[in-house]
Design a protein around this motif. Sequence first.
Motif, PDB file in Angstrom:
ATOM      1  N   ASP A  65      45.464  39.277  33.436  1.00  0.00           N
ATOM      2  CA  ASP A  65      44.681  39.320  34.409  1.00  0.00           C
ATOM      3  C   ASP A  65      45.555  38.989  35.735  1.00  0.00           C
ATOM      4  N   THR A 125      32.270  35.062  38.014  1.00  0.00           N
ATOM      5  CA  THR A 125      31.996  36.424  39.006  1.00  0.00           C
ATOM      6  C   THR A 125      32.971  36.489  39.857  1.00  0.00           C
ATOM      7  N   ALA A 169      35.647  38.754  38.700  1.00  0.00           N
ATOM      8  CA  ALA A 169      35.278  39.998  38.494  1.00  0.00           C
ATOM      9  C   ALA A 169      35.048  40.841  39.739  1.00  0.00           C
ATOM     10  N   GLN A 203      35.913  42.750  35.214  1.00  0.00           N
ATOM     11  CA  GLN A 203      35.035  42.270  34.170  1.00  0.00           C
ATOM     12  C   GLN A 203      35.786  42.296  32.482  1.00  0.00           C
TER      13      GLN A 203
END
Length: 442
Positions: free
Chosen positions: A294, A372, A375, A384
Amino acid sequence: MPATHTRVMRGRRALVGIVSALSAAALLAGCSQGASSTGAANDTTYKAVAKDTKANLTYAVWDQTQVKAIDANLKGFNEQYPNIKVTVSVTPFADYWTKLQTEASSNSLPDLFWMNGPNFQLYAANGKLAPITGEVKAGAIDPKNYSSSLDELYTYNKVEYGVPKDFDTIGVWVNKALFQEAGVALPSDDWTWDDFQKTATEISQKLKSKGIYGVSAGMDGQTTYYPTIFQAGGYVVSPDGTKSGYDDPATEAGLQFWADLIKSGASPNMKQLTETAGDQWFVSGKSAMYQGGDWARSEIAAAPIAKDVAVYRLPKGKVDANVIHGVANVVAANSKNKGAAQALQVYLASKEAQQQQGDMGAVIPAYNGTQTAFADSMPGVNLQLFLDEVKVAKPLPVSKNTAAWNTLETNLLPDAFDGTKSVSDVGKDLADQMNAALAKEK
């Protein structure tokens, strides 16, 4: 330091620049002497310090880019504890563990500091870290607020020591424009190893004249072969930390996955990947897929290819699996300001502080329900996915002296990936040498 280097170090912090096998062995010896001199590491009592407590703390970290968010956290902390002054000490990752080793050997560790998985057991086993048992019993810290895999990563001999502050999982970044140019369909959500191999090979064949490959990867454990080893049903090190899994057929199947990709021409070869990292092949438009973490988001979002990017789950092997790693905040067992340091550890573990870390874009915070902002940070891209992968992710493989066999992996596995030796032969050799290294940890 260039921003790219900062991102790469943050992403591969689990495996790059950790204490060398030789210096870790020295630390084992040095810590053993210090551990017996104090009962501080075994003290599991906890009582929240008074709000008017006075103390000067040092908080050691390695990433300058996170200091802005840390300072915001400290402002909130000082609203509760106005007389506890915190100095943030930033040491570049390449030097962080050498400095920490010296401090550990002389019992002068920072009050609170960042810890990673590969080094954790070394420090915990030798009495250098304060357990969080008391904070957990008092309800000040609740491990259920974090991934069980992260909690497991920072548990040694059934005792919890670290509070996770962030985490990483792995996915497949895709350049949709190159798929379209090659006339190859985008992956499905339930694609398999065979689908992955076929897709990467087909793109490489169709775009060969342009020097474009189907896939590139970092060829390190965290981003590359640990996930496929787990997906094949294999293991790297046994749960009790005494046996290597590299001579297990399932583990070898996880390595063969990458050897086959390189042999087929679907991926650049090892020499090419050594000269130019896998992420650079992808962001420069020279590979259609990149298996990575990520943390690649920032680099990819800033690249010209950003408008064409998507991210997919890892292709499925025998089992559905991923790998997770994250940094934890730990308190030095011998801190002269232990109560104040624990107060800071507790505050940084709170939902408020973790939400602030996430909202400021510092990391993917470890506290459940605070992610959040991450994401939503790349509209149109399913980030997500990295959060959802936590459900099937296994902890990064570690032992008391992880560095010793990480070095063996780095030295031996390239011969398997580039076809110089068979995966089976390399696996058996690696297992033998790794078992010898593990035996020295007892």
